[in-house]
Scaffold this motif. Sequence first.
Motif, short mmCIF file in Angstrom:
data_model
loop_
_atom_site.label_atom_id
_atom_site.label_comp_id
_atom_site.label_asym_id
_atom_site.label_seq_id
_atom_site.Cartn_x
_atom_site.Cartn_y
_atom_site.Cartn_z
N ILE A 1 0.86 -1.18 0.00
CA ILE A 1 0.00 0.00 0.00
C ILE A 1 0.90 1.23 0.00
O ILE A 1 1.81 1.34 0.82
CB ILE A 1 -0.90 0.05 1.25
CG1 ILE A 1 -1.80 -1.18 1.33
CG2 ILE A 1 -1.75 1.31 1.25
CD1 ILE A 1 -2.61 -1.25 2.61
N PHE A 2 0.66 2.15 -0.93
CA PHE A 2 1.40 3.41 -0.92
C PHE A 2 0.50 4.51 -0.37
O PHE A 2 -0.62 4.71 -0.86
CB PHE A 2 1.86 3.78 -2.33
CG PHE A 2 2.52 5.14 -2.40
CD1 PHE A 2 3.74 5.35 -1.78
CD2 PHE A 2 1.91 6.20 -3.05
CE1 PHE A 2 4.35 6.59 -1.81
CE2 PHE A 2 2.51 7.45 -3.09
CZ PHE A 2 3.74 7.64 -2.48
N ASP A 3 0.98 5.20 0.65
CA ASP A 3 0.23 6.29 1.28
C ASP A 3 0.77 7.61 0.74
O ASP A 3 1.88 8.02 1.08
CB ASP A 3 0.41 6.22 2.80
CG ASP A 3 -0.39 7.30 3.52
OD1 ASP A 3 -1.01 8.13 2.83
OD2 ASP A 3 -0.40 7.30 4.76
N PRO A 4 0.00 8.31 -0.11
CA PRO A 4 0.50 9.57 -0.68
C PRO A 4 0.59 10.70 0.32
O PRO A 4 1.25 11.71 0.06
CB PRO A 4 -0.55 9.88 -1.77
CG PRO A 4 -1.79 9.21 -1.30
CD PRO A 4 -1.35 7.97 -0.59
N GLY B 1 3.93 9.34 2.27
CA GLY B 1 4.98 8.84 1.41
C GLY B 1 5.49 7.47 1.80
O GLY B 1 6.49 7.00 1.28
N ASN B 2 4.81 6.80 2.73
CA ASN B 2 5.25 5.50 3.23
C ASN B 2 4.63 4.36 2.43
O ASN B 2 3.56 4.49 1.84
CB ASN B 2 4.87 5.33 4.70
CG ASN B 2 5.65 6.28 5.60
OD1 ASN B 2 6.72 6.73 5.24
ND2 ASN B 2 5.10 6.58 6.76
N TYR B 3 5.33 3.21 2.46
CA TYR B 3 4.81 1.98 1.88
C TYR B 3 4.49 1.01 3.02
O TYR B 3 5.20 0.96 4.02
CB TYR B 3 5.84 1.33 0.94
CG TYR B 3 6.06 2.09 -0.34
CD1 TYR B 3 5.34 1.78 -1.49
CD2 TYR B 3 6.97 3.13 -0.41
CE1 TYR B 3 5.54 2.46 -2.68
CE2 TYR B 3 7.17 3.84 -1.58
CZ TYR B 3 6.46 3.50 -2.72
OH TYR B 3 6.65 4.19 -3.89
N SER C 1 -2.17 2.87 11.11
CA SER C 1 -1.22 3.43 10.14
C SER C 1 -1.76 4.67 9.46
O SER C 1 -1.08 5.25 8.61
CB SER C 1 -0.87 2.37 9.09
OG SER C 1 -0.26 1.24 9.68
N GLY C 2 -2.99 5.07 9.80
CA GLY C 2 -3.57 6.26 9.20
C GLY C 2 -4.06 6.06 7.79
O GLY C 2 -4.15 7.03 7.02
N LEU C 3 -4.39 4.83 7.42
CA LEU C 3 -4.73 4.52 6.03
C LEU C 3 -6.24 4.51 5.76
O LEU C 3 -6.64 4.40 4.59
CB LEU C 3 -4.14 3.16 5.65
CG LEU C 3 -2.61 3.10 5.65
CD1 LEU C 3 -2.12 1.68 5.40
CD2 LEU C 3 -2.04 4.03 4.59
N LEU C 4 -7.06 4.59 6.77
CA LEU C 4 -8.51 4.59 6.57
C LEU C 4 -9.03 6.02 6.53
O LEU C 4 -8.49 6.91 7.19
CB LEU C 4 -9.21 3.81 7.68
CG LEU C 4 -8.96 2.31 7.75
CD1 LEU C 4 -9.76 1.69 8.89
CD2 LEU C 4 -9.32 1.63 6.44
N GLU C 5 -10.06 6.22 5.77
CA GLU C 5 -10.71 7.53 5.72
C GLU C 5 -11.16 7.92 7.13
O GLU C 5 -11.91 7.17 7.77
CB GLU C 5 -11.93 7.46 4.78
CG GLU C 5 -12.66 8.78 4.64
CD GLU C 5 -12.20 9.57 3.44
OE1 GLU C 5 -12.57 10.74 3.33
OE2 GLU C 5 -11.46 9.00 2.62
N ARG D 1 4.30 9.69 14.10
CA ARG D 1 5.43 10.39 13.50
C ARG D 1 5.27 10.41 11.99
O ARG D 1 5.93 9.66 11.29
CB ARG D 1 6.76 9.73 13.88
CG ARG D 1 7.08 9.85 15.36
CD ARG D 1 8.35 9.13 15.70
NE ARG D 1 8.69 9.30 17.10
CZ ARG D 1 9.72 8.69 17.68
NH1 ARG D 1 10.48 7.87 17.00
NH2 ARG D 1 9.99 8.89 18.96
N PRO D 2 4.39 11.23 11.47
CA PRO D 2 4.18 11.25 10.02
C PRO D 2 5.42 11.76 9.29
O PRO D 2 6.14 12.63 9.80
CB PRO D 2 3.02 12.23 9.86
CG PRO D 2 3.08 13.11 11.07
CD PRO D 2 3.59 12.23 12.17
N GLN D 3 5.65 11.21 8.09
CA GLN D 3 6.79 11.64 7.28
C GLN D 3 6.37 12.89 6.51
O GLN D 3 5.84 12.84 5.41
CB GLN D 3 7.19 10.52 6.31
CG GLN D 3 7.68 9.27 7.01
CD GLN D 3 8.97 9.53 7.78
OE1 GLN D 3 9.86 10.19 7.27
NE2 GLN D 3 9.09 9.02 8.97
N GLU D 4 6.57 14.04 7.11
CA GLU D 4 6.13 15.28 6.52
C GLU D 4 7.08 15.69 5.39
O GLU D 4 8.16 15.14 5.22
CB GLU D 4 6.08 16.37 7.59
CG GLU D 4 5.11 16.02 8.73
CD GLU D 4 5.17 17.03 9.85
OE1 GLU D 4 6.05 17.92 9.78
OE2 GLU D 4 4.36 16.94 10.78
#
Length: 349
Positions: free
Chosen positions: A7-10, A13-15, A67-71, A78-81
């Motif tokens: 899963i790519f999270d735009p 930027g994480n996979y 992981s913050g992937l759901l709506e 620690r989001p990759q800002e």
Amino acid sequence: MDDIPLIFDPVTGNYHRITRAGEVVLTFLDGTRTREDLVVLLSRADEARAEALTGQIDTFLAALDKSGLLEGSALPERPQESGRVRTSMLMPRIVLTRSLPRLLEPLAAVLRRMPPKLLVLITAFCALVGYSFGFHTLFTAMPPAEDLAGPAFLIATGVMLLYVLLHESAHALVAQILGTPVRGLGVALLFYFVPVAYVDRTDAYRFRGRGGRVVLAMAGVISDGVFCGLSAVLALNSSGLLRDTAALLLGMQLLMLIVNLNPLMPSDGYTAIEAASGLTNARARAFSLLRHTIRRQELPAHLAQLGTAARRGHMAYGVFSVIYVCLLAYAMFHAVPVTVDLSLSAVGR
């Protein structure tokens, strides 16, 4: 990656690596079905199967939410800002530039026209020759240690910084050739006390095929081999300050080779092993397993599913890595006086 779904999270930027079963469930997460709808749909009215699926789907959805992937789910802690400074447990990083893809594309376009295997064979052969010649020179023709102090140390250190930049640029060039440009060039503090340059090649996951990712991981080491050979040639065919500087630089380059091939650190060697074996985040999993075990915390789903042998292997790897880091810190602490003496000698003190 190697036909393993990610899963790519735009946003970050994480996979995120998932299983084939997880990939199937994702196809039904279209906003029209509830958790209960998923259980009914996938169990096909089989009550026993529905009971088993309920727990599995709950675990999967909880992992996606964490992981913050759901709506509507919160971002990770620690989001990759997109800013210049990023942090992680073991390696805070500062991004210096994001322009490498644009700068390297003209050269990458030329190299893409060459047969890939021939290009790899030629560069790898040159690197092997360079390292062989470098080690031979190091053990047979090094000048006395007292000649390496003073200006030679300062000049060699400055040139070494340039070589580190070229090392990282080699990774970026191969990534550009493969069509997975690096995200940026920066500086990191490994374990908070070892400064290292790096390029963010996270998107290499998108490249299908292990061979290309192995070459990407080893590109810096290969380029270092060529420059190592050049240093050896200078050390053997010069005199005075130039010879001393080249000899000292040669020692630094060969030391960097040992560091870069170390499989216990997030090094090129470790990355190449991951790419060749198909493992993903083995080191991160080992440290996470070790941390949760020491704190007596419940293991995350992806670690709880590990078999006994795999869990012991990851634990052993994590413990050995911690011991190695402690030894590295000890060695660096005792190397500080020597480095200070060399630096002072460069200014006549």
